[in-house]
Design an enzyme around this catalytic site. Sequence first.
Site, mmCIF file in Angstrom:
data_model
loop_
_atom_site.group_PDB
_atom_site.id
_atom_site.type_symbol
_atom_site.label_atom_id
_atom_site.label_comp_id
_atom_site.label_asym_id
_atom_site.label_seq_id
_atom_site.Cartn_x
_atom_site.Cartn_y
_atom_site.Cartn_z
ATOM 1 N N HIS A 106 5.657 18.881 32.949
ATOM 2 C CA HIS A 106 5.032 17.779 33.702
ATOM 3 C C HIS A 106 3.540 17.674 33.393
ATOM 4 O O HIS A 106 2.776 17.160 34.203
ATOM 5 C CB HIS A 106 5.234 17.935 35.210
ATOM 6 C CG HIS A 106 6.657 18.142 35.596
ATOM 7 N ND1 HIS A 106 7.519 17.109 35.884
ATOM 8 C CD2 HIS A 106 7.386 19.287 35.701
ATOM 9 C CE1 HIS A 106 8.711 17.601 36.161
ATOM 10 N NE2 HIS A 106 8.668 18.921 36.047
ATOM 11 N N SER B 82 -13.992 8.462 11.248
ATOM 12 C CA SER B 82 -14.305 7.203 11.911
ATOM 13 C C SER B 82 -15.377 6.479 11.106
ATOM 14 O O SER B 82 -16.249 7.115 10.511
ATOM 15 C CB SER B 82 -14.818 7.510 13.322
ATOM 16 O OG SER B 82 -15.657 6.492 13.777
ATOM 17 N N LYS C 291 -15.975 12.765 13.242
ATOM 18 C CA LYS C 291 -14.546 12.774 13.574
ATOM 19 C C LYS C 291 -13.598 13.088 12.414
ATOM 20 O O LYS C 291 -13.803 12.660 11.287
ATOM 21 C CB LYS C 291 -14.142 11.421 14.181
ATOM 22 C CG LYS C 291 -14.825 11.178 15.513
ATOM 23 C CD LYS C 291 -14.226 10.006 16.224
ATOM 24 C CE LYS C 291 -12.900 10.379 16.852
ATOM 25 N NZ LYS C 291 -12.251 9.219 17.451
ATOM 26 N N VAL C 292 -12.550 13.874 12.745
ATOM 27 C CA VAL C 292 -11.386 14.034 11.865
ATOM 28 C C VAL C 292 -10.213 13.537 12.717
ATOM 29 O O VAL C 292 -9.817 14.183 13.678
ATOM 30 C CB VAL C 292 -11.140 15.510 11.482
ATOM 31 C CG1 VAL C 292 -9.987 15.607 10.481
ATOM 32 C CG2 VAL C 292 -12.398 16.149 10.923
ATOM 33 N N THR D 224 37.791 -9.398 -3.856
ATOM 34 C CA THR D 224 36.902 -10.283 -3.120
ATOM 35 C C THR D 224 35.516 -9.675 -3.269
ATOM 36 O O THR D 224 35.382 -8.481 -3.588
ATOM 37 C CB THR D 224 37.338 -10.377 -1.645
ATOM 38 O OG1 THR D 224 36.602 -11.422 -1.013
ATOM 39 C CG2 THR D 224 37.101 -9.073 -0.899
ATOM 40 N N SER D 225 34.491 -10.456 -3.026
ATOM 41 C CA SER D 225 33.119 -9.946 -3.235
ATOM 42 C C SER D 225 32.864 -8.672 -2.441
ATOM 43 O O SER D 225 32.196 -7.752 -2.899
ATOM 44 C CB SER D 225 32.094 -10.984 -2.805
ATOM 45 O OG SER D 225 32.387 -12.212 -3.386
ATOM 46 N N SER E 255 25.905 -9.220 5.218
ATOM 47 C CA SER E 255 25.259 -9.370 3.905
ATOM 48 C C SER E 255 23.751 -9.437 4.078
ATOM 49 O O SER E 255 22.997 -8.760 3.366
ATOM 50 C CB SER E 255 25.777 -10.644 3.229
ATOM 51 O OG SER E 255 24.964 -10.972 2.129
ATOM 52 N N GLN F 90 38.626 -8.261 5.595
ATOM 53 C CA GLN F 90 37.979 -8.494 4.289
ATOM 54 C C GLN F 90 36.882 -7.469 4.064
ATOM 55 O O GLN F 90 36.629 -7.048 2.940
ATOM 56 C CB GLN F 90 37.363 -9.913 4.212
ATOM 57 C CG GLN F 90 36.689 -10.160 2.862
ATOM 58 C CD GLN F 90 36.148 -11.568 2.696
ATOM 59 O OE1 GLN F 90 34.956 -11.810 2.853
ATOM 60 N NE2 GLN F 90 37.039 -12.509 2.385
ATOM 61 N N ARG G 205 0.803 -1.225 0.000
ATOM 62 C CA ARG G 205 0.000 0.000 0.000
ATOM 63 C C ARG G 205 0.838 1.280 0.000
ATOM 64 O O ARG G 205 0.392 2.324 -0.421
ATOM 65 C CB ARG G 205 -0.982 0.002 1.174
ATOM 66 C CG ARG G 205 -0.341 -0.011 2.546
ATOM 67 C CD ARG G 205 -1.384 -0.264 3.634
ATOM 68 N NE ARG G 205 -2.137 0.929 4.014
ATOM 69 C CZ ARG G 205 -3.461 1.038 3.914
ATOM 70 N NH1 ARG G 205 -4.170 0.047 3.448
ATOM 71 N NH2 ARG G 205 -4.060 2.131 4.309
ATOM 72 N N TYR G 206 2.084 1.199 0.501
ATOM 73 C CA TYR G 206 2.916 2.420 0.560
ATOM 74 C C TYR G 206 3.947 2.481 -0.566
ATOM 75 O O TYR G 206 4.874 3.298 -0.516
ATOM 76 C CB TYR G 206 3.661 2.497 1.896
ATOM 77 C CG TYR G 206 2.785 2.397 3.131
ATOM 78 C CD1 TYR G 206 1.623 3.166 3.251
ATOM 79 C CD2 TYR G 206 3.131 1.555 4.181
ATOM 80 C CE1 TYR G 206 0.823 3.075 4.378
ATOM 81 C CE2 TYR G 206 2.337 1.469 5.321
ATOM 82 C CZ TYR G 206 1.188 2.227 5.413
ATOM 83 O OH TYR G 206 0.401 2.146 6.539
HETATM 84 O O1 LIG Z 1 34.900 -13.113 -2.331
HETATM 85 C C1 LIG Z 1 34.322 -13.934 -1.612
HETATM 86 O O2 LIG Z 1 33.227 -14.415 -1.932
HETATM 87 C C2 LIG Z 1 35.000 -14.321 -0.319
HETATM 88 C C3 LIG Z 1 34.153 -15.124 0.635
HETATM 89 N N1 LIG Z 1 33.254 -14.266 1.378
HETATM 90 C C4 LIG Z 1 32.084 -13.798 0.877
HETATM 91 N N2 LIG Z 1 31.957 -12.477 0.729
HETATM 92 C C5 LIG Z 1 30.824 -11.951 0.202
HETATM 93 N N3 LIG Z 1 29.764 -12.695 -0.209
HETATM 94 C C6 LIG Z 1 29.845 -14.031 -0.040
HETATM 95 C C7 LIG Z 1 30.997 -14.636 0.518
HETATM 96 N N4 LIG Z 1 30.779 -15.945 0.593
HETATM 97 C C8 LIG Z 1 29.549 -16.184 0.064
HETATM 98 N N5 LIG Z 1 28.984 -15.020 -0.331
HETATM 99 C C9 LIG Z 1 27.679 -14.819 -0.996
HETATM 100 O O3 LIG Z 1 26.910 -13.843 -0.281
HETATM 101 C C10 LIG Z 1 25.514 -14.063 -0.523
HETATM 102 C C11 LIG Z 1 24.799 -14.037 0.805
HETATM 103 O O4 LIG Z 1 23.428 -14.000 0.557
HETATM 104 P P1 LIG Z 1 22.411 -13.711 1.765
HETATM 105 O O5 LIG Z 1 22.581 -14.804 2.753
HETATM 106 O O6 LIG Z 1 21.058 -13.722 1.100
HETATM 107 O O7 LIG Z 1 22.761 -12.361 2.303
HETATM 108 C C12 LIG Z 1 25.391 -15.378 -1.233
HETATM 109 O O8 LIG Z 1 25.160 -15.166 -2.579
HETATM 110 C C13 LIG Z 1 26.757 -15.991 -0.977
HETATM 111 O O9 LIG Z 1 27.146 -16.912 -1.956
HETATM 112 C C14 LIG Z 1 35.120 -15.797 1.621
HETATM 113 O O10 LIG Z 1 35.181 -17.019 1.556
HETATM 114 O O11 LIG Z 1 35.817 -15.139 2.384
#
Ligand SMILES: O=C(O)C[C@H](Nc1ncnc2c1ncn2[C@@H]1O[C@H](COP(=O)(O)O)[C@@H](O)[C@H]1O)C(=O)O
Length: 480
Positions: free
Chosen positions: A188, A312, A318-319, A139-140, A357, A264, A33-34
């Site tokens: 108060h 109401s 009522k408002v 890294t991710s 995450s 990380q 709704r929002y």
């Molecule tokens: O670069 C990397 O991936 C390094 C890795 N660490 C990770 N870092 C970031 N993401 C990761 C990691 N590991 C998993 N995943 C993926 O994150 C997603 C998590 O999804 P959700 O649980 O829905 O929040 C979901 O898609 C996961 O697959 C490590 O081993 O240190």
Amino acid sequence: MSDSANATARIPSGRKSLAASSERIALGPLDGRYSGAVAPLVDYLSEAALNRDRVGVEVEWFIHLTNNNVLPGTEPLTAAQQAGLRAIVTEFDAASVQELADIEKVTVHDVKAVEYFIGNRLADLGLERLKPLVHFGCTSEDINNLSYAVGVKGAVEDVWLPAARTLVAKIAEMAEENRAVPMLSRTHGQPATPTTLGKELAVTAHRLTRQLDRVAKTEFLGKINGATGTYAAHYASVPAADWQDVAKGFVESLGLTWNPLTTQIESHDWQAELYADMARFNRILHNLCTDVWSYISIGYFAQIPVPGATGSSTMPHKVNPIRFENAEANLELSNALLDTLGATLVTSRWQRDLTDSSSQRNIGVAFGHSLLAINNVLGGLGRLDTAEAVLAEDLDHNWEVLAEAIQMVMRAEAIAGVEGMEDPYERLKDLTRGQRVNAARMQEFVSGLGLSADAQARLLDLTPGKYIGIAESLVDHLQK
Ligand SMILES: O=C(O)C[C@H](Nc1ncnc2c1ncn2[C@@H]1O[C@H](COP(=O)(O)O)[C@@H](O)[C@H]1O)C(=O)O
């Protein structure tokens, strides 16, 4: 009620599944709704927007590495290649969301899916050879932290902050309009030294502005330094590059502040700081909602009815102050999430755990409830009229609030050498504590005190409505 009566009252079994409907039906109100009110946040804080930002960060990293000749064997991309890469971001749409989701079903890793999504498009740009450069050294979390920082920054600067500033401007405008409207105070909950309605609104505008100024100064931090923040993979593969310099330049090119020292994960402290400031803004706004609700309840504000709307379902007269009640609830929900995010994002076991995450996926929900509340307060304030006559009547029923003024004048008189000014507090207490005192009784009391002519004239001129100090001019502090 008997058990059998209960049984017949239940919703019948065998109903159609709403979850199976071809139109996806929202579980939560922000997507139901929002959804219109929070739509501006979708481009910054939805999962689709996060994925688009991830694609954007990966693409820009690719361009950054090539433009700066970081790796041997690369050279700056042509303008057409750069435009082609950036088009992956600008053309990102519902079909891209679906394609990414399909890739993720296989990878079971959301960021790896982004890498493949981009990799699949390189051949068309004549960049197939550079496929290994996508996600190079990353890294991710390198991609995630930058994407979240970009998304949250956009949501703050383009959506939440402008909406909040519009609301504060409305409160400041009301403070100006009501700057000279005297109002009985209630410390108060009991009658106390009067003020003006405008000055009280100005206090709120002032408080909210301070929080918004803090939010506006947020430092959005980002990092891109590899699996444990050491650039190990970078130096193992390309020893000659100045990787800190490459990383800093890249983070700053995204409009973020470089965080040089992390595990990380980017440590998320900036997020906790931002969410604390937003939550404080929400709390001050919540205070305004409950105060305005109470002022409406005692008739200080009249609500302008919305044509065609119902207050109401059963009491036609009522408002109801529903905008403020809705805002109260949404501010509480926003803060529950902001508080949780702030408290939990700052911890991560050893070099990382993945709890961030999952919780960061709710940043948009926290923003959404706050934005919705801001819209509702703005709408509610826009339908208020100050009932000056009601405020004036209330003041006229509370002449005893002048007791403070009289006893303070007597003290000043005593110090100036006027005789007969003993025990001022106690004498006023005898006259007024727990009792109603009208204008005539108060003035009779003042006239019998033996004050200097000047002090007596000043007190006889005083009414509760005039006993407001410099409240009116204090509103000017808002302009500074
Ligand atoms: O670069 C990397 O991936 C390094 C890795 N660490 C990770 N870092 C970031 N993401 C990761 C990691 N590991 C998993 N995943 C993926 O994150 C997603 C998590 O999804 P959700 O649980 O829905 O929040 C979901 O898609 C996961 O697959 C490590 O081993 O240190």
